[in-house]
Design a protein around this motif. Structure first.
Motif, PDB file in Angstrom:
ATOM      1  N   ALA A  58      15.325  72.662-100.392  1.00 53.36           N
ATOM      2  CA  ALA A  58      14.575  71.551-100.543  1.00 53.36           C
ATOM      3  C   ALA A  58      14.016  71.400-102.119  1.00 53.36           C
ATOM      4  CB  ALA A  58      13.207  71.645-100.019  1.00 53.36           C
ATOM      5  N   ALA A  59      13.783  72.949-102.803  1.00 57.69           N
ATOM      6  CA  ALA A  59      13.252  72.528-104.236  1.00 57.69           C
ATOM      7  C   ALA A  59      14.583  72.209-105.143  1.00 57.69           C
ATOM      8  CB  ALA A  59      12.840  74.038-104.512  1.00 57.69           C
ATOM      9  N   LEU A  60      15.538  72.878-104.895  1.00 58.91           N
ATOM     10  CA  LEU A  60      16.814  72.150-105.786  1.00 58.91           C
ATOM     11  C   LEU A  60      17.301  70.859-105.496  1.00 58.91           C
ATOM     12  CD1 LEU A  60      19.036  75.710-105.423  1.00 58.91           C
ATOM     13  CD2 LEU A  60      17.856  74.744-107.391  1.00 58.91           C
ATOM     14  N   ALA A  61      17.183  70.315-104.401  1.00 60.76           N
ATOM     15  CA  ALA A  61      17.473  68.895-104.000  1.00 60.76           C
ATOM     16  C   ALA A  61      16.861  67.871-105.019  1.00 60.76           C
ATOM     17  CB  ALA A  61      17.331  68.512-102.590  1.00 60.76           C
ATOM     18  N   ALA A  62      15.676  68.230-105.764  1.00 61.88           N
ATOM     19  CA  ALA A  62      14.973  67.330-106.623  1.00 61.88           C
ATOM     20  C   ALA A  62      15.817  67.129-107.525  1.00 61.88           C
ATOM     21  CB  ALA A  62      13.700  68.286-107.193  1.00 61.88           C
ATOM     22  N   ASP A  63      16.886  67.790-108.066  1.00 63.24           N
ATOM     23  CA  ASP A  63      17.643  67.468-109.253  1.00 63.24           C
ATOM     24  C   ASP A  63      19.163  67.920-108.921  1.00 63.24           C
ATOM     25  OD1 ASP A  63      16.883  69.889-109.563  1.00 63.24           O
ATOM     26  OD2 ASP A  63      16.150  69.848-111.639  1.00 63.24           O
ATOM     27  N   HIS A  64      19.592  68.200-107.836  1.00 64.91           N
ATOM     28  CA  HIS A  64      20.946  68.675-107.634  1.00 64.91           C
ATOM     29  C   HIS A  64      21.459  68.196-106.238  1.00 64.91           C
ATOM     30  CE1 HIS A  64      21.469  71.539-110.852  1.00 64.91           C
ATOM     31  NE2 HIS A  64      20.177  71.670-110.673  1.00 64.91           N
ATOM     32  N   THR A  65      22.595  67.928-105.999  1.00 66.13           N
ATOM     33  CA  THR A  65      23.102  67.712-104.634  1.00 66.13           C
ATOM     34  C   THR A  65      23.357  69.097-104.176  1.00 66.13           C
ATOM     35  OG1 THR A  65      24.396  65.838-105.372  1.00 66.13           O
ATOM     36  CG2 THR A  65      25.158  66.717-103.395  1.00 66.13           C
ATOM     37  N   VAL A  66      22.737  69.244-102.903  1.00 65.09           N
ATOM     38  CA  VAL A  66      22.513  70.660-102.470  1.00 65.09           C
ATOM     39  C   VAL A  66      23.566  70.656-100.971  1.00 65.09           C
ATOM     40  CG1 VAL A  66      21.209  72.328-101.642  1.00 65.09           C
ATOM     41  CG2 VAL A  66      20.507  71.136-103.555  1.00 65.09           C
ATOM     42  N   VAL A  67      24.408  71.458-100.985  1.00 69.08           N
ATOM     43  CA  VAL A  67      25.270  71.446 -99.864  1.00 69.08           C
ATOM     44  C   VAL A  67      24.981  72.845 -99.156  1.00 69.08           C
ATOM     45  CG1 VAL A  67      27.685  71.602 -99.060  1.00 69.08           C
ATOM     46  CG2 VAL A  67      27.125  70.066-101.159  1.00 69.08           C
ATOM     47  N   CYS A  68      24.745  72.747 -97.887  1.00 71.86           N
ATOM     48  CA  CYS A  68      24.553  74.146 -97.068  1.00 71.86           C
ATOM     49  C   CYS A  68      25.196  74.136 -95.775  1.00 71.86           C
ATOM     50  CB  CYS A  68      23.192  74.049 -96.691  1.00 71.86           C
ATOM     51  SG  CYS A  68      21.722  74.298 -98.275  1.00 71.86           S
ATOM     52  N   PRO A  69      26.468  74.552 -95.721  1.00 72.56           N
ATOM     53  CA  PRO A  69      27.216  74.922 -94.803  1.00 72.56           C
ATOM     54  C   PRO A  69      26.671  76.163 -93.908  1.00 72.56           C
ATOM     55  CG  PRO A  69      28.554  75.686 -96.596  1.00 72.56           C
ATOM     56  CD  PRO A  69      27.160  75.345 -97.065  1.00 72.56           C
ATOM     57  N   ASP A  70      27.087  75.857 -92.609  1.00 67.05           N
ATOM     58  CA  ASP A  70      27.334  77.117 -91.687  1.00 67.05           C
ATOM     59  C   ASP A  70      28.705  77.618 -91.811  1.00 67.05           C
ATOM     60  OD1 ASP A  70      24.794  76.955 -90.441  1.00 67.05           O
ATOM     61  OD2 ASP A  70      25.659  75.835 -88.746  1.00 67.05           O
ATOM     62  N   LEU A  71      28.690  78.982 -92.231  1.00 63.72           N
ATOM     63  CA  LEU A  71      30.128  79.716 -92.438  1.00 63.72           C
ATOM     64  C   LEU A  71      30.986  79.298 -91.414  1.00 63.72           C
ATOM     65  CD1 LEU A  71      28.720  83.077 -93.961  1.00 63.72           C
ATOM     66  CD2 LEU A  71      30.175  81.047 -95.388  1.00 63.72           C
ATOM     67  N   ARG A  72      32.392  79.563 -91.293  1.00 67.04           N
ATOM     68  CA  ARG A  72      33.005  79.505 -89.982  1.00 67.04           C
ATOM     69  C   ARG A  72      32.581  80.785 -89.337  1.00 67.04           C
ATOM     70  NH1 ARG A  72      39.384  80.173 -90.219  1.00 67.04           N
ATOM     71  NH2 ARG A  72      39.266  78.523 -91.911  1.00 67.04           N
ATOM     72  N   GLY A  73      32.768  80.495 -87.929  1.00 68.97           N
ATOM     73  CA  GLY A  73      32.291  81.645 -87.001  1.00 68.97           C
ATOM     74  C   GLY A  73      30.772  81.748 -86.960  1.00 68.97           C
ATOM     75  N   TYR A  74      29.845  80.921 -87.583  1.00 65.99           N
ATOM     76  CA  TYR A  74      28.477  81.042 -87.415  1.00 65.99           C
ATOM     77  C   TYR A  74      27.968  79.912 -87.261  1.00 65.99           C
ATOM     78  CZ  TYR A  74      28.656  85.619 -89.716  1.00 65.99           C
ATOM     79  OH  TYR A  74      29.007  87.040 -90.204  1.00 65.99           O
ATOM     80  N   GLY A  75      26.737  79.742 -86.636  1.00 66.03           N
ATOM     81  CA  GLY A  75      25.857  78.396 -86.497  1.00 66.03           C
ATOM     82  C   GLY A  75      26.555  77.545 -85.629  1.00 66.03           C
ATOM     83  N   ALA A 293      15.313  81.750-110.152  1.00 67.76           N
ATOM     84  CA  ALA A 293      16.813  82.642-110.676  1.00 67.76           C
ATOM     85  C   ALA A 293      17.820  81.659-110.711  1.00 67.76           C
ATOM     86  CB  ALA A 293      17.069  83.829-109.934  1.00 67.76           C
ATOM     87  N   LEU A 294      18.043  80.679-109.677  1.00 68.14           N
ATOM     88  CA  LEU A 294      19.219  79.769-109.609  1.00 68.14           C
ATOM     89  C   LEU A 294      18.900  78.963-110.536  1.00 68.14           C
ATOM     90  CD1 LEU A 294      19.589  79.313-105.793  1.00 68.14           C
ATOM     91  CD2 LEU A 294      20.841  80.764-107.351  1.00 68.14           C
ATOM     92  N   ARG A 295      17.651  78.254-110.931  1.00 69.17           N
ATOM     93  CA  ARG A 295      17.576  76.993-112.013  1.00 69.17           C
ATOM     94  C   ARG A 295      18.113  77.914-113.381  1.00 69.17           C
ATOM     95  NH1 ARG A 295      15.946  72.588-110.750  1.00 69.17           N
ATOM     96  NH2 ARG A 295      14.714  72.230-108.712  1.00 69.17           N
ATOM     97  N   GLU A 296      17.709  79.199-113.489  1.00 71.53           N
ATOM     98  CA  GLU A 296      18.047  79.896-114.772  1.00 71.53           C
ATOM     99  C   GLU A 296      19.717  80.053-115.111  1.00 71.53           C
ATOM    100  OE1 GLU A 296      19.714  83.051-117.323  1.00 71.53           O
ATOM    101  OE2 GLU A 296      19.344  83.132-115.190  1.00 71.53           O
ATOM    102  N   LEU A 297      20.133  80.383-114.007  1.00 64.25           N
ATOM    103  CA  LEU A 297      21.826  80.426-113.911  1.00 64.25           C
ATOM    104  C   LEU A 297      22.290  78.996-114.201  1.00 64.25           C
ATOM    105  CD1 LEU A 297      24.424  81.925-113.118  1.00 64.25           C
ATOM    106  CD2 LEU A 297      23.878  81.105-110.689  1.00 64.25           C
ATOM    107  N   LEU A 298      21.795  78.029-113.619  1.00 64.28           N
ATOM    108  CA  LEU A 298      22.353  76.695-113.731  1.00 64.28           C
ATOM    109  C   LEU A 298      22.303  76.305-115.040  1.00 64.28           C
ATOM    110  CD1 LEU A 298      21.237  74.955-110.292  1.00 64.28           C
ATOM    111  CD2 LEU A 298      23.600  75.808-111.069  1.00 64.28           C
ATOM    112  N   ALA A 299      21.187  76.631-115.922  1.00 59.66           N
ATOM    113  CA  ALA A 299      20.857  76.254-117.290  1.00 59.66           C
ATOM    114  C   ALA A 299      21.945  77.254-118.265  1.00 59.66           C
ATOM    115  CB  ALA A 299      19.680  76.653-117.639  1.00 59.66           C
ATOM    116  N   ARG A 300      22.585  78.140-117.674  1.00 60.36           N
ATOM    117  CA  ARG A 300      23.434  79.024-118.585  1.00 60.36           C
ATOM    118  C   ARG A 300      24.659  78.256-118.901  1.00 60.36           C
ATOM    119  NH1 ARG A 300      22.903  84.431-115.453  1.00 60.36           N
ATOM    120  NH2 ARG A 300      24.871  84.984-116.727  1.00 60.36           N
TER     121      ARG A 300
END
Length: 300
Positions: A58-75, A293-300
């Motif tokens: 929800a936080a990242l979706a403010a300025d990113h397209t966020v994709v959240c899959p269930d892995l194969r075999g899960y969910g 931490a993810l925002r810091e990574l994306l800025a690198r």
């Protein structure tokens, strides 16, 4: 024998659209997509589903397209039969992720994974460096290093790894006989904040795991076999992660006797390693730290 609990209505990520998206080998994944901007794919861990990212997504979706899959075999994703070790290899699961991103129109994307999802993300970074722009791995060691780190009585913390590494039959039978107790054990043991996973989300995790015992075991079985083979080949070839990498991890090194930063740096020259104070379920227990931490990574 106690009756099997009825499945509970599954929570969803508010504001996210759900669709089934093709992965590799004819498998389709349940995927939640929200926000707009540069793409970030978030992969869940065990014993969870994509719901573990609800705060961070929800936080990242403010300025990113966020994709959240269930892995194969899960969910709610497909659970193909384990006809061979490659079906649940992290190489195949990484190919799922790249296929899903491309089907959604993203040739290049940032990727973050937790626990099992971090192992898939790690493999995607090695196998698809032209697709993965930034990589984050939460509270895991690369498969090859994980097996090396588990030794002596301290290795008992990983008893489930050895159980699910056994040939098909016994692990599935034992876990299916007491699925809620088995999966609930990790939800209780690995977290520090008992309120971080509310009752409806916990129920959704247990429902999903109860319905996926063979595929979850197959995922872990692959990590004791084919995934090690793939890591060994990459280590022998000197292959490393070429993109900026962030790792967030609990301090397991003191107990198991390894230097997590050194192990990760051997794979990731562009590493930023952070030791966290939350429990294993850090995206749920301390989403602000993970998001930062993810925002810091994306800025690198």
């Amino acid at each position: 024998m106690a009756p099997t609990p009825e499945p509970s209505p599954s929570p969803a990520l508010p504001g996210f659209a759900y669709e089934r998206v093709p992965g590799a080998d004819g498998v389709s994944l349940n995927v939640a997509v929200g926000g707009s901007g540069s793409p970030v794919v978030l992969l869940h861990g065990f014993p969870q589903t994509h719901l573990m990212w609800r705060h961070v997504a929800a936080a990242l979706a403010a300025d990113h397209t966020v994709v959240c899959p269930d892995l194969r075999g899960y969910g709610a994703s497909d659970k193909p039969a384990e006809t061979g070790p490659e079906v649940y290899s992290k190489r195949t699961m990484a190919a799922d992720v790249v296929a899903v991103a491309r089907a959604l129109g993203h040739e290049r994307f940032a990727l973050a994974g937790h626990d099992r999802g971090a192992l898939v993300a790690f493999r995607a970074g090695l196998d698809h460096p032209d697709a993965v722009t930034h990589l984050a791995c939460l509270d895991v060691l690369p498969t090859l290093d994980m097996w090396d780190a588990l030794h002596g009585t301290a290795g008992a913390v990983g008893f489930h790894l050895y159980l699910m590494a056994q040939p098909p039959g016994l692990p599935e039978q034992l876990i299916e006989a007491s699925a809620d107790a088995f999966f609930g054990h990790f939800l209780d043991l690995w977290g520090q904040d008992s309120e971080a996973i509310p009752a409806d989300v916990r129920a959704a995790y247990l429902d999903a795991c109860r319905a996926a015992v063979p595929s979850i075991v197959a995922d872990y079985r692959a990590s004791a076999g084919i995934d090690v083979t793939h890591d060994e080949a990459d280590r022998a070839a000197g292959r490393t992660l070429r993109m900026p990498v962030s790792v967030l991890q609990q301090d397991w090194g003191a107990a198991l006797g390894y230097d997590a930063t050194a192990l990760w740096r051997a794979w990731a020259p562009g590493l930023r390693h952070t030791t966290v104070t939350s429990g294993h379920f850090m995206a749920e227990e301390d989403p602000a730290t993970v998001t930062e931490a993810l925002r810091e990574l994306l800025a690198r």
